[in-house]
Write a protein that holds these residues in place. Structure first.
Motif, mmCIF file in Angstrom:
data_model
loop_
_atom_site.group_PDB
_atom_site.id
_atom_site.type_symbol
_atom_site.label_atom_id
_atom_site.label_comp_id
_atom_site.label_asym_id
_atom_site.label_seq_id
_atom_site.Cartn_x
_atom_site.Cartn_y
_atom_site.Cartn_z
ATOM 1 N N VAL A 3 -50.143 -30.940 -3.549
ATOM 2 C CA VAL A 3 -49.307 -29.819 -3.119
ATOM 3 C C VAL A 3 -48.674 -29.212 -4.358
ATOM 4 C CG1 VAL A 3 -47.323 -29.090 -1.746
ATOM 5 C CG2 VAL A 3 -48.798 -30.925 -0.902
ATOM 6 N N THR A 4 -48.769 -27.889 -4.492
ATOM 7 C CA THR A 4 -48.159 -27.183 -5.616
ATOM 8 C C THR A 4 -47.087 -26.228 -5.096
ATOM 9 O OG1 THR A 4 -50.146 -27.307 -6.975
ATOM 10 C CG2 THR A 4 -48.551 -25.601 -7.545
ATOM 11 N N VAL A 5 -45.936 -26.275 -5.733
ATOM 12 C CA VAL A 5 -44.817 -25.411 -5.376
ATOM 13 C C VAL A 5 -44.438 -24.579 -6.594
ATOM 14 C CG1 VAL A 5 -42.364 -25.355 -4.759
ATOM 15 C CG2 VAL A 5 -43.919 -26.907 -3.562
ATOM 16 N N ARG A 6 -44.279 -23.283 -6.380
ATOM 17 C CA ARG A 6 -43.798 -22.383 -7.427
ATOM 18 C C ARG A 6 -42.308 -22.141 -7.207
ATOM 19 N NH1 ARG A 6 -45.637 -16.132 -8.596
ATOM 20 N NH2 ARG A 6 -44.368 -15.804 -6.753
ATOM 21 N N VAL A 7 -41.518 -22.258 -8.288
ATOM 22 C CA VAL A 7 -40.068 -22.170 -8.138
ATOM 23 C C VAL A 7 -39.492 -21.344 -9.286
ATOM 24 C CG1 VAL A 7 -39.757 -24.386 -9.311
ATOM 25 C CG2 VAL A 7 -37.994 -23.572 -7.746
ATOM 26 N N PRO A 8 -38.510 -20.456 -8.991
ATOM 27 C CA PRO A 8 -38.076 -19.471 -9.983
ATOM 28 C C PRO A 8 -36.931 -19.933 -10.872
ATOM 29 C CG PRO A 8 -36.999 -19.004 -7.912
ATOM 30 C CD PRO A 8 -37.878 -20.214 -7.672
ATOM 31 N N ALA A 9 -36.782 -19.232 -11.988
ATOM 32 C CA ALA A 9 -35.580 -19.327 -12.807
ATOM 33 C C ALA A 9 -34.459 -18.524 -12.143
ATOM 34 C CB ALA A 9 -35.859 -18.778 -14.206
ATOM 35 N N LYS A 10 -33.273 -18.621 -12.715
ATOM 36 C CA LYS A 10 -32.144 -17.835 -12.204
ATOM 37 C C LYS A 10 -31.360 -17.247 -13.355
ATOM 38 C CE LYS A 10 -28.738 -20.811 -13.476
ATOM 39 N NZ LYS A 10 -27.720 -20.527 -14.500
ATOM 40 N N VAL A 11 -30.647 -16.181 -13.045
ATOM 41 C CA VAL A 11 -29.625 -15.666 -13.938
ATOM 42 C C VAL A 11 -28.338 -15.585 -13.124
ATOM 43 C CG1 VAL A 11 -30.145 -13.218 -13.434
ATOM 44 C CG2 VAL A 11 -29.017 -13.836 -15.581
ATOM 45 N N ASN A 12 -27.215 -15.904 -13.758
ATOM 46 C CA ASN A 12 -25.920 -15.762 -13.100
ATOM 47 C C ASN A 12 -25.376 -14.385 -13.439
ATOM 48 O OD1 ASN A 12 -26.080 -18.770 -14.364
ATOM 49 N ND2 ASN A 12 -25.293 -18.807 -12.279
ATOM 50 N N VAL A 13 -25.352 -13.494 -12.463
ATOM 51 C CA VAL A 13 -24.820 -12.159 -12.736
ATOM 52 C C VAL A 13 -23.297 -12.162 -12.699
ATOM 53 C CG1 VAL A 13 -26.874 -10.846 -12.110
ATOM 54 C CG2 VAL A 13 -25.267 -11.512 -10.318
ATOM 55 N N PHE A 32 -25.765 -15.984 -8.001
ATOM 56 C CA PHE A 32 -27.106 -16.287 -8.505
ATOM 57 C C PHE A 32 -28.071 -15.156 -8.171
ATOM 58 C CE2 PHE A 32 -25.465 -20.555 -7.292
ATOM 59 C CZ PHE A 32 -25.744 -21.299 -8.440
ATOM 60 N N LEU A 33 -28.986 -14.898 -9.078
ATOM 61 C CA LEU A 33 -30.093 -13.978 -8.827
ATOM 62 C C LEU A 33 -31.355 -14.652 -9.344
ATOM 63 C CD1 LEU A 33 -30.475 -11.097 -7.676
ATOM 64 C CD2 LEU A 33 -30.197 -10.220 -10.004
ATOM 65 N N ALA A 34 -32.308 -14.906 -8.462
ATOM 66 C CA ALA A 34 -33.565 -15.521 -8.886
ATOM 67 C C ALA A 34 -34.426 -14.475 -9.584
ATOM 68 C CB ALA A 34 -34.314 -16.093 -7.684
ATOM 69 N N VAL A 35 -35.059 -14.893 -10.680
ATOM 70 C CA VAL A 35 -35.877 -13.963 -11.469
ATOM 71 C C VAL A 35 -37.305 -14.488 -11.569
ATOM 72 C CG1 VAL A 35 -33.887 -13.174 -12.796
ATOM 73 C CG2 VAL A 35 -35.264 -15.041 -13.680
ATOM 74 N N GLY A 36 -38.226 -13.557 -11.820
ATOM 75 C CA GLY A 36 -39.644 -13.868 -11.774
ATOM 76 C C GLY A 36 -40.198 -14.569 -12.995
ATOM 77 N N LEU A 37 -39.567 -15.648 -13.407
ATOM 78 C CA LEU A 37 -40.143 -16.612 -14.342
ATOM 79 C C LEU A 37 -40.212 -17.926 -13.576
ATOM 80 C CD1 LEU A 37 -38.101 -15.894 -17.605
ATOM 81 C CD2 LEU A 37 -40.386 -15.074 -17.046
ATOM 82 N N TYR A 38 -41.354 -18.596 -13.593
ATOM 83 C CA TYR A 38 -41.566 -19.703 -12.663
ATOM 84 C C TYR A 38 -42.080 -20.963 -13.349
ATOM 85 C CZ TYR A 38 -41.649 -15.833 -9.299
ATOM 86 O OH TYR A 38 -41.346 -14.716 -8.564
ATOM 87 N N ALA A 91 -45.563 -27.807 -14.647
ATOM 88 C CA ALA A 91 -46.086 -26.793 -15.561
ATOM 89 C C ALA A 91 -44.938 -25.842 -15.890
ATOM 90 C CB ALA A 91 -47.254 -26.042 -14.927
ATOM 91 N N LYS A 92 -44.374 -26.004 -17.113
ATOM 92 C CA LYS A 92 -43.157 -25.293 -17.480
ATOM 93 C C LYS A 92 -43.470 -23.863 -17.939
ATOM 94 C CE LYS A 92 -39.531 -26.402 -17.809
ATOM 95 N NZ LYS A 92 -38.442 -26.352 -16.771
ATOM 96 N N ASP A 93 -42.675 -22.928 -17.437
ATOM 97 C CA ASP A 93 -42.631 -21.590 -18.018
ATOM 98 C C ASP A 93 -41.191 -21.108 -18.131
ATOM 99 O OD1 ASP A 93 -44.002 -19.366 -19.162
ATOM 100 O OD2 ASP A 93 -43.672 -18.228 -17.318
ATOM 101 N N ILE A 94 -40.270 -21.764 -17.413
ATOM 102 C CA ILE A 94 -38.841 -21.469 -17.541
ATOM 103 C C ILE A 94 -38.332 -22.142 -18.815
ATOM 104 C CG2 ILE A 94 -36.574 -21.703 -16.463
ATOM 105 C CD1 ILE A 94 -38.020 -21.991 -13.770
ATOM 106 N N PRO A 95 -37.552 -21.431 -19.642
ATOM 107 C CA PRO A 95 -37.027 -22.047 -20.857
ATOM 108 C C PRO A 95 -36.308 -23.370 -20.579
ATOM 109 C CG PRO A 95 -36.603 -19.696 -20.890
ATOM 110 C CD PRO A 95 -37.159 -20.008 -19.529
ATOM 111 N N VAL A 96 -36.536 -24.356 -21.431
ATOM 112 C CA VAL A 96 -35.933 -25.684 -21.273
ATOM 113 C C VAL A 96 -34.526 -25.666 -21.869
ATOM 114 C CG1 VAL A 96 -36.135 -28.127 -21.892
ATOM 115 C CG2 VAL A 96 -38.196 -26.792 -21.348
ATOM 116 N N SER A 104 -33.238 -27.733 -12.607
ATOM 117 C CA SER A 104 -32.907 -27.631 -11.186
ATOM 118 C C SER A 104 -34.094 -27.093 -10.393
ATOM 119 C CB SER A 104 -31.694 -26.718 -10.995
ATOM 120 O OG SER A 104 -30.545 -27.268 -11.618
ATOM 121 N N ALA A 105 -34.789 -26.126 -10.967
ATOM 122 C CA ALA A 105 -35.977 -25.591 -10.311
ATOM 123 C C ALA A 105 -37.011 -26.688 -10.087
ATOM 124 C CB ALA A 105 -36.570 -24.461 -11.150
#
Length: 297
Positions: A3-13, A32-38, A91-96, A104-105
């Motif tokens: 099972v693969t789950v895609r989960v987004p990064a966030k920015v705190n506005v 919170f605002l979820a942004v399209g980096l996953y 599989a990381k694409d959100i900055p560590v 958290s993602a």
């Protein structure tokens, strides 16, 4: 089966921070605002719990039981009386360690993936309760979209967003420890009266209207002075993006990633190019918001 789950990064506005509580946490008004980096989290059956990771900065990701993905699997299995036998690959694409809730993602993604793999039948409320046990940002990673988080940030109320917002995220060298940033916040505010955190009506109205200019005027981050105190070079990054035409700039969460709100896609590209040319960041990523929460692929 996997099972693969895609989960987004966030920015705190908005990140309004109250004084330290007796338990060491801080009350927040956290929009919170979820942004399209996953990140993508894939779980497969295994004889024992194992974590692997690939992608940018994967070497910085812990592969033991301290990883939120491992903790999510252990928590879910414990509730249902089963052994947490799974191979979890991130599989990381959100900055560590970048203030964008990458860890958290991964926790939210692993929780949803293990629930599907093991057919636990957990309710949404049960999954959210486990998320809240794992960390303040984990519930939002499951939900996505936009939300106001109060308490530690884990008590969520959905927020309406009326349009698409364009962002550039400048990735810094190295990370910043979230606990260290909160300690610096406490040091900087010692002896002062810290106001009770409250959501900004102007900011919520800007999100609802999809109004970039109004959102730019309302962005705020109470942890930004602490992040800048620990990493003064971030001020140069913020200045470079602002000079390039960003509508607004702020440190993302506890940093050190910095976020730049742009008027449109073309402006975002211009800001990203200028940030890369400035030499003040390691990478510049373009993304839009809002984005969906953890989703099975």
């Amino acid at each position: 089966m996997s099972v693969t789950v895609r989960v987004p990064a966030k920015v705190n506005v908005q990140l309004a921070v109250g004084a330290a509580r007796p338990d060491g946490f801080h009350d927040l008004a956290n929009v919170f605002l979820a942004v399209g980096l996953y990140d993508e989290v894939t779980v497969t059956p295994a004889d024992e719990l194992r974590i692997t990771c690939s992608g940018p900065d994967a070497a910085q990701v812990p592969l033991d039981a301290t990883n939120l993905a491992a903790r999510a699997a252990i928590a879910l299995a414990g509730r249902h009386g089963i052994e947490p036998r799974a191979h979890i690959h991130i599989a990381k694409d959100i900055p560590v360690a970048g203030g964008m809730a990458g860890g958290s993602a991964d926790g939210a993604g692993a929780l949803l993936a293990c629930d599907a793999l093991w057919s636990t039948g957990a309710t949404r409320d049960e999954l959210l309760a486990i998320c809240a046990e794992l960390g303040s940002d984990v519930p939002f990673s499951l939900v996505g979209g936009a939300a106001l988080g109060v308490g530690r940030g884990e008590q969520l109320t959905p927020v309406e967003v009326g349009g698409t917002f364009h962002w550039v995220f400048a990735v810094a060298d190295g990370g910043l420890s979230t606990p260290a940033v909160y300690r610096e916040f406490d040091r900087l505010t010692a002896g002062t009266r810290v106001p009770e955190p409250a959501a900004s009506g102007a900011l919520l109205n800007a999100l609802r209207a999809g109004d970039t200019a109004a959102l730019a005027d309302a962005l705020s981050n109470g942890l930004q002075p602490a992040a800048l105190s620990l990493r003064p070079s971030l001020a140069d990054t913020l200045a470079a993006g602002t000079t390039a035409g960003a509508a607004a700039a702020l440190v993302s969460g506890s940093g050190p990633t910095t976020a730049f709100l742009a008027e449109d896609e073309a402006s975002a590209r211009k800001v990203a190019d200028a940030l890369m040319a400035s030499g003040t960041c390691r990478n510049a990523r373009i993304a839009t918001s809002p984005a969906p929460g953890a989703t099975i692929c």
